[in-house]
Design a protein around this motif. Structure first.
Motif, mmCIF file in Angstrom:
data_model
loop_
_atom_site.group_PDB
_atom_site.id
_atom_site.type_symbol
_atom_site.label_atom_id
_atom_site.label_comp_id
_atom_site.label_asym_id
_atom_site.label_seq_id
_atom_site.Cartn_x
_atom_site.Cartn_y
_atom_site.Cartn_z
ATOM 1 N N ALA A 1 0.858 -1.184 0.000
ATOM 2 C CA ALA A 1 0.000 0.000 0.000
ATOM 3 C C ALA A 1 0.896 1.236 0.000
ATOM 4 C CB ALA A 1 -0.889 0.004 1.230
ATOM 5 N N HIS A 2 0.378 2.348 -0.504
ATOM 6 C CA HIS A 2 1.172 3.575 -0.523
ATOM 7 C C HIS A 2 1.427 4.032 0.901
ATOM 8 C CE1 HIS A 2 2.582 7.560 -1.512
ATOM 9 N NE2 HIS A 2 2.630 7.198 -2.789
ATOM 10 N N PRO A 3 2.688 4.241 1.291
ATOM 11 C CA PRO A 3 2.959 4.617 2.675
ATOM 12 C C PRO A 3 2.523 6.054 2.971
ATOM 13 C CG PRO A 3 4.987 4.657 1.392
ATOM 14 C CD PRO A 3 3.911 4.136 0.480
ATOM 15 N N GLY A 4 2.390 6.351 4.254
ATOM 16 C CA GLY A 4 2.114 7.715 4.706
ATOM 17 C C GLY A 4 0.736 8.205 4.309
ATOM 18 N N GLN A 5 0.534 9.487 4.542
ATOM 19 C CA GLN A 5 -0.774 10.089 4.237
ATOM 20 C C GLN A 5 -0.753 10.810 2.894
ATOM 21 O OE1 GLN A 5 -0.854 12.195 8.164
ATOM 22 N NE2 GLN A 5 -3.021 11.683 8.004
ATOM 23 N N TYR A 6 0.286 10.542 2.129
ATOM 24 C CA TYR A 6 0.480 11.343 0.923
ATOM 25 C C TYR A 6 -0.698 11.269 -0.038
ATOM 26 C CZ TYR A 6 5.170 11.594 2.712
ATOM 27 O OH TYR A 6 6.239 11.827 3.519
ATOM 28 N N LEU A 7 -1.321 10.070 -0.106
ATOM 29 C CA LEU A 7 -2.443 9.955 -1.041
ATOM 30 C C LEU A 7 -3.679 10.710 -0.546
ATOM 31 C CD1 LEU A 7 -2.277 6.386 -2.534
ATOM 32 C CD2 LEU A 7 -1.362 8.529 -3.372
ATOM 33 N N GLN A 8 -3.754 10.946 0.761
ATOM 34 C CA GLN A 8 -4.879 11.764 1.236
ATOM 35 C C GLN A 8 -4.675 13.220 0.827
ATOM 36 O OE1 GLN A 8 -5.274 11.064 5.456
ATOM 37 N NE2 GLN A 8 -5.243 8.846 5.094
ATOM 38 N N TRP A 9 -3.407 13.648 0.868
ATOM 39 C CA TRP A 9 -3.137 15.038 0.469
ATOM 40 C C TRP A 9 -3.152 15.191 -1.046
ATOM 41 C CZ3 TRP A 9 1.654 14.304 3.937
ATOM 42 C CH2 TRP A 9 1.270 14.365 5.290
ATOM 43 N N HIS A 10 -2.732 14.113 -1.705
ATOM 44 C CA HIS A 10 -2.669 14.173 -3.174
ATOM 45 C C HIS A 10 -3.539 13.069 -3.741
ATOM 46 C CE1 HIS A 10 1.308 15.570 -1.629
ATOM 47 N NE2 HIS A 10 1.103 16.545 -2.497
ATOM 48 N N PRO A 11 -4.873 13.286 -3.848
ATOM 49 C CA PRO A 11 -5.757 12.206 -4.308
ATOM 50 C C PRO A 11 -5.308 11.681 -5.675
ATOM 51 C CG PRO A 11 -6.973 14.252 -3.915
ATOM 52 C CD PRO A 11 -5.558 14.533 -3.610
ATOM 53 N N VAL A 12 -5.347 10.364 -5.831
ATOM 54 C CA VAL A 12 -4.861 9.745 -7.061
ATOM 55 C C VAL A 12 -5.602 10.291 -8.272
ATOM 56 C CG1 VAL A 12 -4.554 7.575 -8.250
ATOM 57 C CG2 VAL A 12 -4.219 7.698 -5.816
ATOM 58 N N GLU A 13 -6.909 10.561 -8.104
ATOM 59 C CA GLU A 13 -7.699 11.010 -9.253
ATOM 60 C C GLU A 13 -7.200 12.354 -9.766
ATOM 61 O OE1 GLU A 13 -9.233 10.535 -6.105
ATOM 62 O OE2 GLU A 13 -9.090 8.415 -6.619
ATOM 63 N N LYS A 14 -6.623 13.155 -8.834
ATOM 64 C CA LYS A 14 -6.188 14.473 -9.264
ATOM 65 C C LYS A 14 -4.730 14.476 -9.699
ATOM 66 C CE LYS A 14 -5.888 19.286 -7.854
ATOM 67 N NZ LYS A 14 -5.787 20.234 -6.757
ATOM 68 N N PHE A 15 -3.934 13.567 -9.119
ATOM 69 C CA PHE A 15 -2.489 13.630 -9.362
ATOM 70 C C PHE A 15 -1.949 12.462 -10.179
ATOM 71 C CE2 PHE A 15 -3.083 16.538 -5.914
ATOM 72 C CZ PHE A 15 -2.136 17.514 -6.135
ATOM 73 N N GLY A 16 -2.614 11.303 -10.084
ATOM 74 C CA GLY A 16 -2.022 10.136 -10.740
ATOM 75 C C GLY A 16 -0.770 9.695 -10.001
ATOM 76 N N CYS A 17 0.097 8.965 -10.679
ATOM 77 C CA CYS A 17 1.302 8.434 -10.038
ATOM 78 C C CYS A 17 2.569 9.085 -10.579
ATOM 79 C CB CYS A 17 1.413 6.927 -10.264
ATOM 80 S SG CYS A 17 -0.099 6.023 -9.953
ATOM 81 N N THR A 18 2.649 9.167 -11.913
ATOM 82 C CA THR A 18 3.938 9.486 -12.520
ATOM 83 C C THR A 18 4.361 10.934 -12.323
ATOM 84 O OG1 THR A 18 2.788 9.893 -14.595
ATOM 85 C CG2 THR A 18 3.808 7.732 -14.314
ATOM 86 N N VAL A 19 3.421 11.814 -11.998
ATOM 87 C CA VAL A 19 3.814 13.204 -11.825
ATOM 88 C C VAL A 19 4.776 13.326 -10.643
ATOM 89 C CG1 VAL A 19 1.912 13.938 -10.338
ATOM 90 C CG2 VAL A 19 2.945 15.560 -11.925
ATOM 91 N N CYS A 20 4.643 12.438 -9.657
ATOM 92 C CA CYS A 20 5.604 12.425 -8.553
ATOM 93 C C CYS A 20 6.708 11.394 -8.760
ATOM 94 C CB CYS A 20 4.905 12.114 -7.233
ATOM 95 S SG CYS A 20 3.700 13.358 -6.766
ATOM 96 N N HIS A 21 6.308 10.184 -9.179
ATOM 97 C CA HIS A 21 7.268 9.078 -9.141
ATOM 98 C C HIS A 21 8.045 8.905 -10.435
ATOM 99 C CE1 HIS A 21 6.024 7.455 -5.248
ATOM 100 N NE2 HIS A 21 4.795 7.817 -5.590
#
Lengths: 605, 402, 209
Positions: free
Chosen positions: B87-107
């Motif tokens: 699972a994605h660690p930390g609260q990062y997905l709560q701050w950056h919802p996947v629907e708005k950010f996706g994955c690759t913009v960070c990773h």
């Protein structure tokens, strides 16, 4: 209910009695002489064939099925192309993404793309081989001259289809191949903004390049333009010429008419079917094993290094290194195409139709060579041209690395290699003399003049005159190459060059092996070096003169046979072809950039 | 004969067709999905659709298919211990919802791909490699321009930015219009095309990507650009100077931090709704002219060549000058009575001395002009600091070196 | 067909004169309403003699047809040359001159495909496009030259060709100082001839004081 119990007929027999069946199939399919004919007559597609052909004409070792395979590959490309169109959107934002989708998320998407790509490559190969086969079996000779011309048009359109399709993936490979190709349009004479003698109203916003790419830079307008050309416009025109081509094959007949005749069904049709199966198998395996290339997304700011066109254009790209773009990109291709089209009309030799060119052994001096016996000039020149094209393709593919520098095959490429290629122009007057002497080599000695000469000065006079003329021209050419290189000042000194003379500038460079060898000779042996150079010049002149003498007999015979106009056309094209080789050697061995240069008119040779 | 050929061809074709279908069916992700679904039961299992999963991020024009294999990334309750099912660690997905950010913009990586290597960007012709481990911090700066506000989540990034100033990188490199232009502008080094660093790649072992290139460059600047000395040149060629970037002797941790910061330097055009507005820090106040001068000295990157505390010692290949950038500890001794002359040197810089042969290139290192960059007050303060350096000559030279 | 009776077209009107005007009668008042004489019966007879009437109609018909078809094809060709382009503008502002060091700046290569060069005397700006076939060359600072990856053309710091097939020097763009103190560069105005390119709008003199 006392009717006799009839045996129940098989289902197919019943089906075959229905009106529906009969409305579709007009005859039955038992193998009788009659149905063999009906199969060909009664079927719109098989109707492209005659009913009976010469047994010899359909031997695999005669045709290799190349014409039929070209058409089959065109069909494969149409089908795979239509399938690919379902997933492809021609905009710069989506095209590349759709390529990725095809590869990663569409069932068989990557496979179909591979197949489309490899079938296109194969089609170019097969079309060229088809052409070589037609040439070597004399099948372009009357009455099939016009169909050869149509064939040349189809070849050009095959290449243009490949070129337009190349942009569609919108990756780096695509962008830069098309950039280079489009820039050639900008260099066309009169209508190109950077070409020689451009018309006064031509600008970047209305020249030939602008029309081709639909703007001044390659962007969405270009993509949609190439998409329409690739998917609709060119295939449409292609099909049109294809129909003419087939119709003419039927009407003019196969080149081999002699011998026993056989039924096309099943003899030819089965061979065609087997050949198509074989090619399909090859394409499937090829597409399974090798992925079609897809580089990074198109980016106008970064040109991949080296940036190579698809292999069938690499000969052209390599030619562009040696010549001004308007010559290599516009004039030479035009001359090649026109020369190919003119061939059946200037080649009036009736021999060699319907069989592979006859070869025999012949001695030139002490060396035995394998030689086309019946059509020596035609076969040698055509094969030399074809060979040259493939040598250029080989050089472009295997001998060019980063910054388009020369690497031997197998040598490791390096982006760190230091080079300072020094290229110099020969002063225009010398260049004009060189080219004048070269094209004067084409002058024949007509029979009438020969006769007069022998009347005036004895029977040996014509041979002596020919010898003197060729030796003189050869020596003039040698002098026109060496003297300016040895004596002319470097026009770029002192601003762009450290050396006051061409000899020093080229002699100290690394890319003019002959000149640097001479320079070293002079440095080390002084006057002796000059003496050796003198011998070298004499030897070059003698060699060129000797080559001229070797051609003399052929020239004179051609002139008598063909008359002035055809002779000029033939010898002009021939000299231009050999001149291309000569200029390439001048560049590679002597570091000569242009022999004639008028920068103000963008006119350089 | 023909019949045998016919049979062989059709049989081979049928076989190849089967292989084609099999190859198409057995894509990389199928195995992972089957493996993951095997660990689930009932409703949980039914809740996960089979096939390619994708997140369409409208705002960023991205489509990410990472969740095809990383099935638990957005479902913490299903997460397993090992990749790709964590699972994605930390609260990062709560701050950056996947629907708005996706994955690759960070990773980083290739969102459209569904094969492992391609998706992680570890294939030729894909220039966004996966930002593994702490490297992902490099992406934060795209929206959080003011990195000090996310110090606790992106410590390496903040450290890298501080190091960039402390080591004096601005003395030669500009980033977004601040810094000198002695060497290349680094504003977009985090997106530098691999095609432009092919020559450097030849001097280092793989993998050949931007991340490794930066690490290598920071560790041994001259190894990638050793130059060509005149005696090794082919005939008639010009001398090639080695990289003039000083060897900083950076620790592994420092290299990692600087790499993260440099990777963060790229100009992605993100929509305004993603970007955190920067706030301007208050004007700093200084206790004295000397402290202000020291701040100027460090802020503008003088340290890169003249050393921390002005001890000097960096190699300078400039012709006509000594082979080292001069130490500044003796500035007062030379210029104590000629302050105007010193100001003039700082304002004008020291341009490379003209070569005897005008066709030869200039060596790439020189002291740039500062007249447009330093205000008069800053210049005064800087000189006060330089003079103060020589006041404490014996102790300073040793103390600051450590 | 009628080659033996061919009459020169210019002479035909003169031949018509006796049939339509009577030299003995006084000149009639001008009557603008009457149809022009060329459509008189004699005219048709002349035509009949020369082409045959049906031939004339047919030939004119074909002439109009080809006029139409040629014009239509040409205008369709013109259709393919767009009048408006969705392309970025050609002029841009490149910051203040004091922000540039001596040498070649690649700052605007990505965005604007230009190199801005500062030397002892001032500024000029190259269009980063090889004059051979339009690839983007790379700048090799250590070697002091621009190298094109497509066909190996090399250019020196002044943009002159020192190797490879490029026929002419790199293009320089117009470069001037805008009112706000920034350099303004216009890629629509280009020059590469030695002499002209070092002056006027293609060179911005700027000396460090």
């Amino acid at each position: 209910m006392a009717e006799p119990q009839l045996p129940k007929p098989p289902l197919m027999t019943l089906v075959k009695k229905t009106k529906l069946w009969k409305s579709i199939f007009r005859h039955d399919f038992t193998d009788t002489p009659k149905t063999r004919i009906q199969r060909i007559f009664g079927n719109v597609f098989l109707h492209l064939h005659p009913v009976r052909v010469s047994k010899e004409a359909i031997r695999v070792s005669y045709t290799w099925g190349l014409g039929g395979l070209s058409f089959y590959l065109f069909l494969v490309l149409t089908v795979t192309g239509i399938l690919l169109m379902f997933y492809y959107r021609p905009t710069s934002l989506l095209a590349y993404q759709d390529m990725k989708d095809l590869t990663f998320a569409v069932t068989l998407g990557g496979f179909l793309r591979n197949m489309h790509r490899w079938a296109a490559h194969l089609m170019v190969v097969v079309v060229i081989l088809h052409m070589v086969r037609v040439f070597l079996t004399g099948a372009y000779k009357p009455p099939r001259e016009y169909n050869w011309v149509v064939g040349v048009i189809l070849l050009v359109m095959t290449l243009f289809l490949s070129y337009t399709g190349y942009l569609l993936p919108w990756d780096q490979l695509a962008l830069w191949a098309v950039t280079v190709g489009a820039q050639m349009a900008a260099n066309s004479p009169l209508l190109g903004n950077e070409g020689p003698f451009k018309l006064p109203f031509i600008t970047t916003a209305n020249d030939a390049r602008f029309g081709l790419i639909g703007g001044t830079v390659i962007n969405d307008a270009t993509l949609i333009r190439f998409y329409v050309l690739h998917c609709v416009a060119v295939p449409f025109i292609f099909t049109f010429f294809l129909m003419v081509h087939f119709w003419r094959v039927r009407k003019d007949g196969f080149s081999k008419q002699t011998g026993e005749k056989v039924d096309v069904w099943p003899h030819l049709v089965s061979r065609e079917f087997l050949a198509a199966l074989l090619v399909t198998l090859i394409l499937f395996v090829w597409s399974l094993v090798l992925q079609a290339p897809l580089e990074a997304q198109a980016n106008l700011n970064v040109t991949p290094n080296p940036s190579k066109a698809p292999w069938y254009f690499l000969g052209l790209q390599e030619l562009l290194v040696y010549f001004d773009p308007w010559i290599a990109g516009v004039v030479l291709p035009t001359i090649i195409v026109i020369g190919l089209m003119a061939m059946p009309y200037v080649d009036t030799n009736p021999k060699g139709v319907g069989y592979w060119a006859k070869m025999g052994w012949r001695k030139v001096g002490p060396v035995p060579i394998w030689y086309p016996v019946e059509r020596p000039f035609a076969v040698n020149v055509f094969m030399l041209g074809t060979l040259m094209w493939f040598v250029l393709i080989f050089i472009g593919t295997y001998c060019r690395g980063p910054n388009w520098e020369w690497y031997w095959p197998g040598e490791l490429w390096s982006h760190r290699r230091l080079t300072k290629m020094t290229l110099k122009n020969i002063p225009n007057l010398w260049g004009a003399l060189l080219m004048g002497a070269y094209f004067a080599l084409g002058t024949p000695l007509p029979q009438a003049i020969k006769a007069r000469l022998s009347r005036l000065a004895g029977p040996k006079a014509p041979r002596l005159a020919s010898l003197l003329m060729h030796a003189g021209l050869g020596m003039t050419m040698a002098l026109a190459i060496f003297i300016p290189i040895l004596t002319a000042p470097d026009a770029e000194y002192p601003v762009r060059s450290n050396s006051p003379t061409l000899f020093e500038a080229l002699g100290r460079s690394t890319n003019a092996p002959v000149v640097s060898a001479m320079y070293r000779l002079v440095q080390e042996a002084g006057a002796g070096g000059y003496a050796m150079i003198g011998v070298m010049i004499l030897a070059t002149g003698a060699l060129l003169g000797w080559l001229g003498v070797q051609l003399a007999k052929l020239k004179d015979r051609l002139f008598e046979q063909k008359g002035l106009i055809k002779y000029s056309l033939i010898i002009g094209l021939f000299l231009m072809m050999m001149g291309v080789i000569g200029k390439i050697l001048l560049r590679l061995l002597f570091g000569v950039k242009y022999v004639f240069s008028l920068p103000a008119f963008n006119f350089n040779i | 004969m023909k019949r045998v050929l016919f049979l062989l061809l059709t049989a081979a074709l049928a076989l190849v067709f089967l292989v084609t279908i099999a190859q198409d069916r057995h894509r990389g992700w199928v195995k992972y999905q089957r493996q993951f679904l095997g660990t689930l039961k009932g409703a949980e299992r039914r809740g996960i659709a089979r096939g390619v999963h994708q997140t369409i991020v409208q705002g960023l024009d991205r489509v990410d298919r990472c969740t095809t294999c990383h099935l638990a990334a957005t479902k913490p309750q299903l997460g397993l211990a090992e990749q790709p099912f964590t699972a994605h660690p930390g609260q990062y997905l709560q701050w950056h919802p996947v629907e708005k950010f996706g994955c690759t913009v960070c990773h980083g990586g290739q969102g459209l791909a569904t094969e492992v290597k391609a998706a992680h960007g570890e294939v030729p012709h894909w220039e966004e490699p996966l930002l593994r481990g702490p490297l992902v911090q490099a992406s934060c700066r795209q929206c959080h321009g003011e990195v000090s506000t996310i110090q606790e989540h992106a410590p390496l990034l903040v450290q890298g930015q501080q190091l960039f100033t402390a080591k004096g990188c601005y003395g030669c490199h500009a980033v977004h219009n601040f810094g000198q232009t002695v060497s290349v502008d680094l504003s977009e080094v985090g997106a530098k095309s691999h095609q432009l660093i092919e020559a450097d790649f030849e001097m280092m072992p793989g993998p050949h990507n931007r991340i490794h290139w930066l690490r290598r460059k920071l560790a041994h600047p001259r190894v990638l650009n050793p130059g060509v000395p005149p005696e090794a040149l082919p005939r008639g060629e010009e001398e090639v100077f080695p990289s003039s970037m000083p060897f900083f002797g950076l620790e592994m941790a420092d290299i990692e931090a600087l790499s993260v910061y440099l990777l963060s330097l790229k100009a992605e055009d993100l929509p305004a709704s993603y970007v955190r507005p920067p706030h301007t820090p208050p004007e700093p106040t200084y206790a004295s002219a000397v402290t202000r001068g020291r701040a100027v000295y460090e802020h503008y990157g003088c340290t890169a060549c003249h050393g921390i505390g002005g001890v000097g010692g960096r190699r300078n290949p400039n012709n006509g000058l000594a082979e080292e950038a001069p130490s500044l500890l003796y500035v007062k001794a030379y210029y104590g009575d000629h302050v105007e002359a010193l100001k003039q040197v700082i304002r004008q810089g020291r341009q490379p001395a003209p070569r005897a042969d005008p066709h030869r290139p200039n060596p790439p290192l020189y002291m740039p002009a500062w007249k447009e960059r330093l205000s008069e007050e800053d210049l005064e303060a800087l000189i006060a600091y330089l003079f103060a350096l020589s006041d404490r000559l014996p102790a300073a030279a040793v103390g600051d070196l450590l | 067909m009628t080659t033996t009776t061919r009459i020169h077209p210019r002479s035909s009107t003169r031949l018509m004169e006796p049939a339509t005007t009577n030299p003995a009668a006084p000149a009639p008042a001008p009557r603008p309403a009457t149809p022009p004489e060329v459509f008189s019966e004699a005219f048709w007879r002349q035509l009949e003699e020369r082409f045959g009437r049906r031939q004339f109609l047919l030939k004119s018909g074909w002439a109009f047809f080809w006029l139409f078809l040629g014009g239509w094809l040409l205008s369709n060709l013109r259709y393919l040359f767009p009048n408006v382009l969705y392309e970025p503008g050609l002029s841009f502002k490149a910051g203040r001159p004091e922000d540039y060091a001596l040498g070649v700046s690649e700052k605007f290569k990505k965005e604007q495909r230009t190199w801005i060069v500062r030397n002892e005397e001032g500024f000029f700006c190259f269009w980063a496009r090889c004059t051979h076939l339009g690839c983007t060359p790379n700048w090799f600072e250590a070697e002091g030259r621009f190298k094109c990856p497509c066909h190996g053309s090399n250019f020196n710091r002044a943009g002159d060709v020192i190797a490879g097939p490029a026929p002419k020097p790199l293009w320089r763009c117009a470069i001037q100082l805008a009112d706000d103190g920034q350099l303004i560069i216009d890629k629509a105005r280009l020059e590469n001839r030695p002499g002209s390119r070092e002056q006027g709008e293609f060179f911005f003199p700027y000396k460090s004081a």
